[in-house]
Design an enzyme around this catalytic site. Structure first.
Site: not given
Lengths: 384, 293
Positions: A101, A189
């Site tokens: 991530y 993101e």
């Protein structure tokens, strides 16, 4: 403002962020053609401005163009949390070894941009943050310095990335940061960032939110706003420059100032009513805007009564009263309207409303009680 | 001496010749604020006259400081120029800043805040109604007539909700030392904690009213500060108890995302540290009277 995954990926590609090969399709046939051109296993992904599309069945793997066509025909038109899927992204499926991530967002409390990296990718990062916060490495950036190489090393090492991924992740992070700053993002993101079996990093999903306040200088991105995905009344309200949020009750609420309107919703609910909307006419509203605000609230056919709550500072009560009278003269309004007018030029405003069928109230509390009572009686009269 | 603004404030208005700027300059003069200068690039040399006051307009903040000894500024410029206006003021040595402008990009505010810290200044806003020390000075757009001098400090993320509660306080005979609208944006110059710290050290303030709303965790951070650092009693009201998640309720910062930023969480955090939280705005005066006893 939210943009789609494929649009976010187009931005990232400009910053040399590796993304899977693929294209956007609006029909199953287009999806099959893209899969045919790629000539390998693909993933077909719903493009919709809401999270949780995977769980809703909006992401499917396909080994052949025929399978891609079948997957696209299932996904296109699908309803995901109230939004209709109109496009799918068809792209090569990555050969996943590990999932990470990467994210950059604004930390309100620290008043800094914060970069987050985790070796636990592909899952809901809020869940990770809540249950195992130690699995997320964080660095706050000084706006005078931006992102340096040492920041990326700290992040990669503290997150425990595979040693092979540390160097490429550094380039990835710097590119993501440049894109984030250039487009005035409030969130950028990549989840997951995939480390392939071949040892390459690739962004298989991407999400970028743009700061609405910066759209005046992000004019190309401002064009990406998609109104058909919004509620039609919300879209109409935004075109008129009103701050309107649709809710599911039957009492239309208007006021000046976000905090006051929010409180009005709370007080109405406390009195047993159900607000149909949030509408803030803002500061210094003129009669014309007030009229158009009332018209907007009444577009919602669920509305069985309206509550106006005005505390005049820069907003003048007589202007508000004029706007309401203009609207009631121009439209055939057959629901009760309760109005509480206090503050700047309240006497003039209240005088204008005397002798009309508008129902005055001295306080927010009293106004809420009156409208809740009137709406519940109206309901009983219709359905005895 | 009240916090932020007082009788020795020499106020500058940036964007003084704009519609809002000029209107509120007159309103501030009527309230008794010492407005010593205005700035609008290209309009230097003009004078705004009102009730016997003469406010000279300068092209730069630097001139306004040199010529008129301004020591505090209130900013009304359009959002694309907000960042520039604040940095110009800091660069000229004006360390007290009230920014009314709504719609300044968040990344601009991050830069502003960085230099604000370096300049050791304070900033209220942006997207706020300003600050008032009743009977002394008003720097902003708050309607002066509802305020009354007294010993209750008030800090709020909202504009008109502040007026609503101030009105209740004044009608209940509870005057105010200073009222600060910190603004509804995600990044603001002064947080609840910054203002609470000043109230705690202010001999003119006996109790504080904190008006919060959904979004962010400023209220939760304030609760920790109240527990650890405050001796003065605090009363609170939180707006947005019934706001649905994922919907931005007007203010850019007022949004419940996932389980964070809910009114319930904020109320619980404040309640746990002994803050009296009102269910309705009109309960605030009763609670203030109780904690002042």
């Amino acid at each position: 403002m939210k943009i789609h995954e494929y649009q976010a990926k187009q931005i990232l590609a400009k910053y040399q962020v590796p993304i899977p090969q693929g294209d956007i399709a609006a029909t199953p046939e287009e999806a099959a053609a893209i899969a045919g051109k790629l000539g390998k296993r693909v993933v077909v992904k719903a493009q919709v401005h809401v999270g949780g599309r995977g769980k809703a069945g909006g992401v499917k793997l396909a080994d052949t163009p025929d399978e891609a066509q079948a997957a696209a025909s299932q996904i296109l038109g699908m309803d995901i949390k109230g939004l209709t899927v109109e496009k799918v992204l068809v792209e090569e499926a990555a050969d996943i070894a590990e999932e990470y991530y990467l994210g950059i967002t604004i930390d309100r409390a620290a008043r800094r941009n914060v970069v987050m990296v985790s070796a636990v990718g592909g899952v809901d990062i809020e869940e990770v943050a809540a249950t195992t916060p130690e699995k997320i490495a964080k660095v706050h950036l000084d706006p005078a310095i931006g992102m340096m190489d040492f920041h990326t090393r700290i992040l990669a090492i503290e997150a425990g990335l595979n040693p092979a991924a540390i160097r490429p992740a550094s380039g990835f992070l710097k590119a993501l940061y440049r894109a984030y700053m250039d487009v005035d993002a409030s969130l950028a993101e990549i989840n997951p960032l995939v480390l392939t079996a071949g040892g390459n990093l690739i962004a298989t999903d991407a999400k970028i939110n743009i700061d609405d306040n910066a759209l005046f200088r992000q004019t190309k991105l401002a064009e990406l706003r998609e109104e058909q995905e919004e509620d039609p009344i919300e879209a109409e309200a935004h075109r008129k420059g009103l701050i309107y949020v649709r809710l599911d009750g039957n009492i239309g609420i208007l006021g000046n100032g976000a905090g006051l309107v929010m409180t009005t919703l709370d007080v109405v609910q406390r009195e047993g009513g159900r607000p149909a909307n949030f509408l803030d006419v803002g500061g210094g509203a003129k009669a014309e805007l007030v009229r158009s605000a009332l018209e907007t609230v009444l577009l919602d056919t669920n509305v069985k009564g309206v509550l106006f709550n005005i505390f005049g500072g820069i907003t003048r009560c007589d202007e508000v009263a004029k706007g309401i009278l203009d609207a009631t003269a121009a439209m055939d309004i057959n629901v009760p309207i309760v109005i509480r007018l206090t503050g700047t030029r309240e006497r003039e405003g209240q005088q204008l409303l005397q002798g009309t069928h508008l129902i005055p109230a001295a306080s927010m509390q009293e106004a809420a009680q009156k409208i809740v009572e009137l709406v519940s009686h109206a309901g009983k009269a219709t359905f005895p | 001496m009240s916090i932020y603004v007082n009788n020795s404030t020499r106020l500058l208005v940036q964007g003084v010749t704009g519609r809002e700027g000029e209107f509120h300059t007159r309103q501030m003069i009527e309230y008794g604020t010492n407005v010593v200068a205005g700035v609008t690039p290209g309009k230097g040399g003009q004078v705004i006259e009102h009730l016997g006051a003469r406010v000279p307009v300068f092209n730069t903040v630097k001139e306004a400081v040199t010529e008129a000894q301004a020591n505090c500024t209130v900013i009304f410029v359009p959002p694309p120029f907000g960042c520039d206006a604040v940095l110009e003021a800091l660069d000229a040595g004006v360390t007290g800043i009230v920014c009314i402008t709504e719609g300044i990009p968040t990344q601009d505010m991050l830069r502003v805040h960085r230099f604000l810290m370096e300049a050791q200044g304070w900033m209220i806003g942006p997207n706020c109604p300003g600050v008032i020390s009743p009977g002394k000075c008003k720097a902003g757009i708050l309607p002066g007539n509802i305020f009354m001098p007294g010993n209750v400090g008030l800090v709020s993320r909202s504009g008109t909700l502040t007026y609503e509660i101030v009105n209740e306080l004044t009608q209940a005979g509870l005057g105010q030392s200073t009222c600060v609208g910190i603004g509804g944006d995600p990044i603001i110059g002064s947080s609840f904690v910054d203002v609470l710290r000043r109230f705690e050290g202010d001999p003119e303030t006996a109790a504080v009213v904190l008006i919060g709303e959904i979004g962010g965790n400023d209220e939760e951070v304030a609760a920790e500060f109240i527990r650890d650092k405050m001796t003065k009693p605090v009363v609170s009201f939180i707006a947005g108890k019934t706001a649905p998640p994922g919907k931005r309720m007007g203010h850019a910062g007022a949004i419940v995302s996932g389980s964070s930023g809910t009114a319930q969480g904020k109320i619980e955090a404040l309640d746990a540290v002994g803050v009296a939280v009102a269910n309705l705005p009109n309960e605030v005066p009763t609670l203030v009277k109780r904690v002042l006893q």
